[in-house]
Design a protein around this motif. Sequence first.
Motif, short mmCIF file in Angstrom:
data_model
loop_
_atom_site.label_atom_id
_atom_site.label_comp_id
_atom_site.label_asym_id
_atom_site.label_seq_id
_atom_site.Cartn_x
_atom_site.Cartn_y
_atom_site.Cartn_z
N MET A 253 0.85 -1.20 0.00
CA MET A 253 0.00 0.00 0.00
C MET A 253 0.88 1.25 0.00
O MET A 253 1.86 1.33 0.73
CB MET A 253 -0.91 0.00 1.24
CG MET A 253 -1.85 1.19 1.31
SD MET A 253 -2.93 1.15 2.76
CE MET A 253 -4.08 -0.15 2.28
N ASN A 254 0.51 2.24 -0.81
CA ASN A 254 1.21 3.52 -0.83
C ASN A 254 0.50 4.49 0.10
O ASN A 254 -0.66 4.84 -0.13
CB ASN A 254 1.25 4.10 -2.24
CG ASN A 254 2.11 3.28 -3.19
OD1 ASN A 254 2.95 2.48 -2.75
ND2 ASN A 254 1.92 3.47 -4.47
N VAL A 255 1.20 4.92 1.13
CA VAL A 255 0.61 5.82 2.12
C VAL A 255 1.34 7.15 2.09
O VAL A 255 2.57 7.20 2.20
CB VAL A 255 0.68 5.21 3.54
CG1 VAL A 255 0.13 6.20 4.57
CG2 VAL A 255 -0.08 3.90 3.61
N LEU A 256 0.59 8.23 1.92
CA LEU A 256 1.15 9.57 1.98
C LEU A 256 1.12 10.04 3.43
O LEU A 256 0.04 10.11 4.03
CB LEU A 256 0.34 10.52 1.10
CG LEU A 256 0.78 11.98 1.07
CD1 LEU A 256 2.23 12.12 0.62
CD2 LEU A 256 -0.14 12.80 0.15
N VAL A 257 2.29 10.31 3.98
CA VAL A 257 2.41 10.67 5.39
C VAL A 257 2.65 12.16 5.53
O VAL A 257 3.54 12.72 4.87
CB VAL A 257 3.56 9.89 6.07
CG1 VAL A 257 3.75 10.35 7.51
CG2 VAL A 257 3.29 8.39 6.01
N PHE A 258 1.85 12.80 6.38
CA PHE A 258 2.02 14.22 6.68
C PHE A 258 2.53 14.37 8.10
O PHE A 258 1.97 13.80 9.04
CB PHE A 258 0.70 14.98 6.54
CG PHE A 258 0.28 15.25 5.12
CD1 PHE A 258 1.16 15.81 4.22
CD2 PHE A 258 -1.00 14.94 4.70
CE1 PHE A 258 0.79 16.07 2.91
CE2 PHE A 258 -1.39 15.20 3.40
CZ PHE A 258 -0.50 15.76 2.50
N ASN A 259 3.60 15.15 8.25
CA ASN A 259 4.16 15.49 9.56
C ASN A 259 4.16 17.02 9.64
O ASN A 259 5.02 17.67 9.06
CB ASN A 259 5.57 14.92 9.69
CG ASN A 259 6.15 15.11 11.08
OD1 ASN A 259 5.70 15.95 11.84
ND2 ASN A 259 7.17 14.35 11.41
N VAL A 260 3.19 17.57 10.35
CA VAL A 260 2.94 19.01 10.33
C VAL A 260 3.55 19.68 11.55
O VAL A 260 3.35 19.23 12.68
CB VAL A 260 1.43 19.29 10.28
CG1 VAL A 260 1.15 20.79 10.33
CG2 VAL A 260 0.82 18.68 9.02
N GLY A 261 4.28 20.77 11.31
CA GLY A 261 4.78 21.62 12.37
C GLY A 261 4.04 22.94 12.36
O GLY A 261 3.13 23.16 11.55
N SER A 262 4.44 23.84 13.25
CA SER A 262 3.73 25.11 13.35
C SER A 262 3.85 25.94 12.07
O SER A 262 2.92 26.66 11.69
CB SER A 262 4.25 25.91 14.55
OG SER A 262 5.65 26.10 14.44
N THR A 263 4.99 25.85 11.38
CA THR A 263 5.19 26.59 10.13
C THR A 263 5.74 25.70 9.02
O THR A 263 6.26 26.21 8.02
CB THR A 263 6.16 27.78 10.34
OG1 THR A 263 7.44 27.28 10.77
CG2 THR A 263 5.62 28.75 11.39
#
Length: 378
Positions: free
Chosen positions: A1-11
């Motif tokens: 499976m292809n999973v798009l991972v988001f790792n969000v910081g304040s900016t």
Amino acid sequence: MNVLVFNVGSTTLKFACVDTSSGKRLTEGLIDRIGQPGGDAGDHLSAAKAALDQHRSLSVDAIGHRIVQGGAMFQTPALVTPSVIADLRTLDSFAPLHNPPARSVVEAIDEMKTGLGQVLVFDTAFFATLAPAAYRYAIPESVYVDHGVRRYGAHGTSHRFVTKHAIEYLSKRQPALASNARIVSLHLGGGASATASVGGVAVDTSMGMTPLEGLVMATRSGDIDPSVPLHLIRNAGMTADQVDRLLNKSSGLLGLCGDCDMRSILNRRDEGDDAASLAIDIYIHRLVKMIGGYVAEMGGVDALIFTAGVGENSAEIRRLATERLQHLGIKINASANQSGLSTDAVTDISDSGAAAKTLIVRTNEELEIAVQTAFIVG
């Protein structure tokens, strides 16, 4: 499976598309200085759209999000639904720099009606196994119940990943350790935390209700007398917001020596800079004290793990952190330590006569998030 991972910081918004069958990253990137003059995107909604646009030519099956704070309500990964988003919103104050922007990306993608399942993977979930003795503070029951004031931990996704790989490494050599390996894992980056685990189950961790507690970090103070903020408010005329900024953004290594880059600080120390030397001394003092406490708590240690930017790349910090731990069975091989990371998942830098293993494990939070996302969606 292809999973798009988001790792969000304040900016910032880091992303990677991971093939969970092979563990390989198909793409990775960073959208930086969000909402700032000259930044890559005006807001997190625009950043999320830009990241999705870059993956139109790829077959993406699901989206996984790193969420710093899951509180007591999210102790496992969660498939995004309207009720989950509503519950997530109640946790904004527990991680004000991280949770709100991450939630805004989740909400933005949900509104786009992409048809892709979204999964929230919480840094705090690894610490759901802590006993009350480890997660409760010595405050009235009503404050704990009504306001959720307790230890939640952070960096759990990283600690889970490196601990799992360390146990796999140890069990090949000593099968009996697979179920009861006593491990201290050190995530040493801009943020820094230590975790004690037995058989892959967390029993204690250094970060608290927020990621401010514990070790000395790049800009965060770590442990401090709780009366210090009250003193500054009452006697120095500072507001609560000013104290918040002081302890989170102007303290730690930056506050001690005006620099938060470990490489630069070590170079300054070698050149005789007293402030840099003091910063390193305090950093190592706190680290050694935390490791020793966890070894005592577990009744011994089978492995010490170094991971994240400083832990993986600074031979000097590893040397300084371990040289006072030989009485606990921790001793490193100087040559192996200097050589650092190998191409293997786990790099063993232990001295041949050491009772405990000292390991460098390259963390991969994106892969861990992708694997957990695939499991939930699948």
